[in-house]
Design a protein around this motif. Sequence first.
Motif, mmCIF file in Angstrom:
data_model
loop_
_atom_site.group_PDB
_atom_site.id
_atom_site.type_symbol
_atom_site.label_atom_id
_atom_site.label_comp_id
_atom_site.label_asym_id
_atom_site.label_seq_id
_atom_site.Cartn_x
_atom_site.Cartn_y
_atom_site.Cartn_z
ATOM 1 N N PHE A 145 59.925 47.728 23.738
ATOM 2 C CA PHE A 145 59.629 48.864 22.861
ATOM 3 C C PHE A 145 58.667 48.443 21.760
ATOM 4 N N GLU A 146 58.849 47.219 21.283
ATOM 5 C CA GLU A 146 57.934 46.672 20.282
ATOM 6 C C GLU A 146 56.504 46.633 20.813
ATOM 7 N N GLU A 147 56.345 46.169 22.050
ATOM 8 C CA GLU A 147 55.019 46.124 22.663
ATOM 9 C C GLU A 147 54.483 47.535 22.904
ATOM 10 N N PHE A 148 55.380 48.460 23.236
ATOM 11 C CA PHE A 148 54.984 49.858 23.429
ATOM 12 C C PHE A 148 54.411 50.423 22.134
ATOM 13 N N LEU A 149 55.081 50.146 21.011
ATOM 14 C CA LEU A 149 54.599 50.634 19.720
ATOM 15 C C LEU A 149 53.226 50.055 19.390
ATOM 16 N N LYS A 150 53.044 48.774 19.669
ATOM 17 C CA LYS A 150 51.754 48.141 19.397
ATOM 18 C C LYS A 150 50.651 48.763 20.257
ATOM 19 N N GLU A 151 50.979 49.022 21.524
ATOM 20 C CA GLU A 151 49.995 49.623 22.421
ATOM 21 C C GLU A 151 49.667 51.045 21.977
ATOM 22 N N ARG A 152 50.690 51.790 21.587
ATOM 23 C CA ARG A 152 50.471 53.160 21.103
ATOM 24 C C ARG A 152 49.626 53.132 19.818
ATOM 25 N N ALA A 153 49.882 52.136 18.972
ATOM 26 C CA ALA A 153 49.107 51.993 17.744
ATOM 27 C C ALA A 153 47.626 51.760 18.058
ATOM 28 N N SER A 154 47.357 50.933 19.066
ATOM 29 C CA SER A 154 45.970 50.672 19.463
ATOM 30 C C SER A 154 45.305 51.951 19.960
ATOM 31 N N ILE A 155 46.060 52.740 20.727
ATOM 32 C CA ILE A 155 45.520 54.011 21.248
ATOM 33 C C ILE A 155 45.220 54.968 20.100
ATOM 34 N N GLU A 156 46.170 55.084 19.153
ATOM 35 C CA GLU A 156 45.972 55.978 18.009
ATOM 36 C C GLU A 156 44.774 55.535 17.171
ATOM 37 N N GLU A 157 44.656 54.223 16.967
ATOM 38 C CA GLU A 157 43.553 53.709 16.157
ATOM 39 C C GLU A 157 42.211 53.977 16.834
ATOM 40 N N LYS A 158 42.137 53.726 18.132
ATOM 41 C CA LYS A 158 40.885 53.969 18.861
ATOM 42 C C LYS A 158 40.532 55.456 18.831
ATOM 43 N N TYR A 159 41.535 56.297 19.049
ATOM 44 C CA TYR A 159 41.299 57.741 19.024
ATOM 45 C C TYR A 159 40.808 58.174 17.646
ATOM 46 N N GLY A 160 41.467 57.646 16.592
ATOM 47 C CA GLY A 160 41.076 58.006 15.237
ATOM 48 C C GLY A 160 39.652 57.585 14.925
ATOM 49 N N LYS A 161 39.283 56.373 15.321
ATOM 50 C CA LYS A 161 37.926 55.887 15.052
ATOM 51 C C LYS A 161 36.889 56.668 15.859
ATOM 52 N N ASP A 162 37.220 56.956 17.117
ATOM 53 C CA ASP A 162 36.290 57.757 17.933
ATOM 54 C C ASP A 162 36.112 59.146 17.329
ATOM 55 N N LEU A 163 37.218 59.723 16.869
ATOM 56 C CA LEU A 163 37.151 61.053 16.264
ATOM 57 C C LEU A 163 36.353 61.013 14.967
ATOM 58 N N LEU A 164 36.509 59.920 14.225
ATOM 59 C CA LEU A 164 35.774 59.753 12.974
ATOM 60 C C LEU A 164 34.266 59.671 13.244
ATOM 61 N N ASN A 165 33.897 58.898 14.244
ATOM 62 C CA ASN A 165 32.482 58.795 14.612
ATOM 63 C C ASN A 165 31.931 60.141 15.070
ATOM 64 N N LEU A 166 32.735 60.854 15.842
ATOM 65 C CA LEU A 166 32.316 62.181 16.309
ATOM 66 C C LEU A 166 32.087 63.106 15.125
ATOM 67 N N SER A 167 33.026 63.093 14.182
ATOM 68 C CA SER A 167 32.942 64.007 13.044
ATOM 69 C C SER A 167 31.750 63.690 12.149
ATOM 70 N N ARG A 168 31.465 62.398 11.972
ATOM 71 C CA ARG A 168 30.452 62.018 10.996
ATOM 72 C C ARG A 168 29.042 61.883 11.576
ATOM 73 N N LYS A 169 28.957 61.636 12.864
ATOM 74 C CA LYS A 169 27.645 61.344 13.444
ATOM 75 C C LYS A 169 27.128 62.429 14.381
ATOM 76 N N LYS A 170 28.002 63.241 14.928
ATOM 77 C CA LYS A 170 27.560 64.241 15.904
ATOM 78 C C LYS A 170 27.243 65.563 15.206
ATOM 79 N N PRO A 171 26.007 66.070 15.338
ATOM 80 C CA PRO A 171 25.686 67.376 14.745
ATOM 81 C C PRO A 171 26.574 68.465 15.333
ATOM 82 N N CYS A 172 26.920 69.410 14.468
ATOM 83 C CA CYS A 172 27.768 70.517 14.935
ATOM 84 C C CYS A 172 27.440 71.745 14.098
ATOM 85 N N GLY A 173 26.410 72.470 14.534
ATOM 86 C CA GLY A 173 26.004 73.670 13.795
ATOM 87 C C GLY A 173 25.415 73.351 12.452
ATOM 88 N N GLN A 174 24.587 72.298 12.366
ATOM 89 C CA GLN A 174 24.079 71.836 11.079
ATOM 90 C C GLN A 174 23.109 72.801 10.412
#
Length: 307
Positions: free
Chosen positions: A38-67
């Motif tokens: 379960f400890e390893e599961f939490l670490k793996e889930r944390a990596s997924i959440e972090e990657k998703y958050g960073k990808d979403l951050l890049n999308l929000s800040r770098k991708k034009p959206c009705g500028q």
Amino acid sequence: MTGSLFKGNFWSTDILSTVGYDSIIQHLNNGRKNCKEFEEFLKERASIEEKYGKDLLNLSRKKPCGQSEINTLKRALDVFKQQVDNVAQCHIQLAQTLREEARKMEEFREKQKLQRKKTETIMDAAHKQRNSQFKKAMDAKKNYEQKCRDKDEAEQAVHRSANMANQRQQEKLFVKLATSKTAVEDSDKAYMLHINMLEKVREDWQSEHIKACEVFEAQECERINFFRNALWLHVNQLSQQCVTNDEMYEQVRKSLETCSIEKDIQYFVNQRKTGQVPPAPIMYENFYSPQRNAAPPAKTAGPHPAR
């Protein structure tokens, strides 16, 4: 829990058997392994959440959206981009929280490991002492039984020599019988002594086994409770993440509610209007019409003619 279930159900009629104790230890080892998984599961889930958050951050800040949008819809889009950014940050924060929960699980495992080690060390010593004393008792018993057989043989030899004329031979047999009787008495005392010592060791081992069962059952209750609460907390954190995300997206919905089609159209008109008078109609002109011929000749560019 008082350990009553463990201490009452993990015995064996074989004094040398550790089958009950081994069964408990194997179960505890499996419990530690499950916590580790379960400890390893939490670490793996944390990596997924972090990657998703960073990808979403890049999308929000770098991708034009009705500028190039304007007015109320532009403000709604600005809110949308900001809330997507906030959601991304929340996922990154969740990753940190999950890693912290994994660390707590690891600390719990190590704490229980150290607690178990003390009891296991005591039990290993008790098993060795019990086995050693049992061997001594069985060796003493074997020696005692052999001395009894030697005495019986000596007695039978004396009976057989009752009618022998050789007095010296008879004396030797009587001496041997006396010696064998003394050996039986000595081996009997040694045998009894080792049996008594074995009983004392057995009682001590049994007492330690009961204590170990109580300690291990208390640990298992603690582990199950900790694991259950950790899992409960984990799903609560995931649910809260969804709630937080929805609250952020609700800000976007509220912003969209203030978006006015009429205002945006009017805003565009006010900012970019080029005039309210359209061009006049282009009229047809006949080359031979009087009006055309009456028109003054157009001035020609160039030098004036000489007077």
